[in-house]
Design a protein around this motif. Sequence first.
Motif, PDB file in Angstrom:
ATOM      1  N   LEU A 103       0.427  -1.406  -0.062  1.00  0.00           N
ATOM      2  CA  LEU A 103       0.088  -0.188  -0.236  1.00  0.00           C
ATOM      3  C   LEU A 103       0.215   1.094  -0.495  1.00  0.00           C
ATOM      4  O   LEU A 103       0.371   2.114  -0.878  1.00  0.00           O
ATOM      5  CB  LEU A 103      -1.122   0.279   1.010  1.00  0.00           C
ATOM      6  CG  LEU A 103      -1.877   1.276   1.433  1.00  0.00           C
ATOM      7  CD1 LEU A 103      -2.259   1.558   0.339  1.00  0.00           C
ATOM      8  CD2 LEU A 103      -2.231   1.131   2.344  1.00  0.00           C
ATOM      9  N   ILE A 104       1.845   1.424   1.077  1.00  0.00           N
ATOM     10  CA  ILE A 104       3.034   2.906   0.938  1.00  0.00           C
ATOM     11  C   ILE A 104       3.140   2.387  -0.392  1.00  0.00           C
ATOM     12  O   ILE A 104       3.992   3.341  -0.956  1.00  0.00           O
ATOM     13  CB  ILE A 104       3.950   2.271   2.098  1.00  0.00           C
ATOM     14  CG1 ILE A 104       2.821   2.288   3.259  1.00  0.00           C
ATOM     15  CG2 ILE A 104       5.189   3.693   1.706  1.00  0.00           C
ATOM     16  CD1 ILE A 104       4.189   1.996   4.511  1.00  0.00           C
TER      17      ILE A 104
ATOM     18  N   SER B 143       3.226   1.833  -3.491  1.00  0.00           N
ATOM     19  CA  SER B 143       1.563   1.631  -4.600  1.00  0.00           C
ATOM     20  C   SER B 143       1.548   3.118  -4.471  1.00  0.00           C
ATOM     21  O   SER B 143       0.631   4.082  -5.157  1.00  0.00           O
ATOM     22  CB  SER B 143       0.678   1.443  -4.518  1.00  0.00           C
ATOM     23  OG  SER B 143      -0.165   0.752  -3.553  1.00  0.00           O
ATOM     24  N   THR B 144       0.885   3.937  -3.284  1.00  0.00           N
ATOM     25  CA  THR B 144       1.335   5.040  -2.725  1.00  0.00           C
ATOM     26  C   THR B 144       1.623   5.760  -2.949  1.00  0.00           C
ATOM     27  O   THR B 144       0.817   7.098  -4.332  1.00  0.00           O
ATOM     28  CB  THR B 144      -0.176   5.157  -1.506  1.00  0.00           C
ATOM     29  OG1 THR B 144      -1.245   4.372  -1.218  1.00  0.00           O
ATOM     30  CG2 THR B 144      -0.500   6.975  -1.150  1.00  0.00           C
TER      31      THR B 144
ATOM     32  N   CYS C  74       2.006   6.528  -7.138  1.00  0.00           N
ATOM     33  CA  CYS C  74       1.083   7.066  -7.362  1.00  0.00           C
ATOM     34  C   CYS C  74       0.946   8.552  -7.434  1.00  0.00           C
ATOM     35  O   CYS C  74       0.253   9.886  -8.031  1.00  0.00           O
ATOM     36  CB  CYS C  74      -0.299   6.663  -6.742  1.00  0.00           C
ATOM     37  SG  CYS C  74      -2.692   7.479  -7.715  1.00  0.00           S
ATOM     38  N   ALA C  75       1.269   9.277  -6.100  1.00  0.00           N
ATOM     39  CA  ALA C  75       1.631  10.463  -5.704  1.00  0.00           C
ATOM     40  C   ALA C  75       2.675  10.867  -6.786  1.00  0.00           C
ATOM     41  O   ALA C  75       2.745  12.285  -7.981  1.00  0.00           O
ATOM     42  CB  ALA C  75       2.088  10.514  -4.058  1.00  0.00           C
TER      43      ALA C  75
END
Length: 327
Positions: free
Chosen positions: A23-24, A26-27, A30-31
């Motif tokens: 999650l970290i 991929s986030t 994305c950012a």
Amino acid sequence: HGIPFIFQKERSLPSRLFWTVCLIVSTGACAFLVLKAINSYLEYDAYDKMRVVYESQIEFPAISICNINQFATNDSSLYIQKIRENNYVTDFVGSTSFGQYSSQLSRAVANYANVRFLGILNSASTNETTRKSFGATKNQTILSCSYQLTECTEANFTWFYDSHYGNCYKFNAGHNTITYSKPGREDSLLLLLYVGIDDTLNSVATSLGAHLFIHNSSNILNFNEGINVAAGTDTNVILAKMVQTYLPYPYNDCREDLNTIGSYDSILVKEILLSNHSYRQRDCRLLCFQLELIQTCKCYDISFLQLFNAPPCTSSVQLGCVIGTYA
């Protein structure tokens, strides 16, 4: 869907740690990509895309015809003689009217400068009728003219005065737009010109010939532009028209509309538009120099547009200042 897997208590700790890392990562990815896309958009990059478009009909340019010699008639010879007498000059070509600047000028440049000095005096101190009498008339200059095998008429030409070349005659001045569709000698503009001068003016003639400006009818003419056509020759001028269009601000510093007075907050741009001419960057640069002359010499160069009702540079001191500013 990774967040629920992180908080499901029935899952083992390694499984929940794995989903947390995913999650970290991929986030963050994305950012990063979102910020990169935003920065790329705000840079307003433009890419050159060129294409050749062949048009069946295009607008014929304006053609301005001038004698290289501003002074061509006996009236101008008498005028020059009067200037000589008033300045106690016997050998005009070998002298200079620029005082302390004479040592900076070669003989060839001094000869040109003296002829230019006469032109400036003529432009600034004589009326339109007198200026016209110093150069050849349209019928004396243009002995024959045809366009697309049709004889030209008086309506095809507009007279104007140039401070360097005197009487000039503009073909296709923009009153009635002329177009053409078939390039070639037969459908082009054919001119037979007379560019002689009075025999008494040989001492002030730098050469014999015509000067042609090929331009849009709304352009400011500059004596550094155009071509010289030698006397006694058959000259064929072939043109290719190219139009460049640029994206406006914010993709670059260009303005989309520079045809109205309020389109750009610049005194010089407004002066160009108020003179009923279209804006060109080169004209604006010349007016920047004109502004420098007005501030330094307290007068303006008559070759360019007048600014702020400044007087023309006509005296030897003022012309010396102009030369010094040019240098």
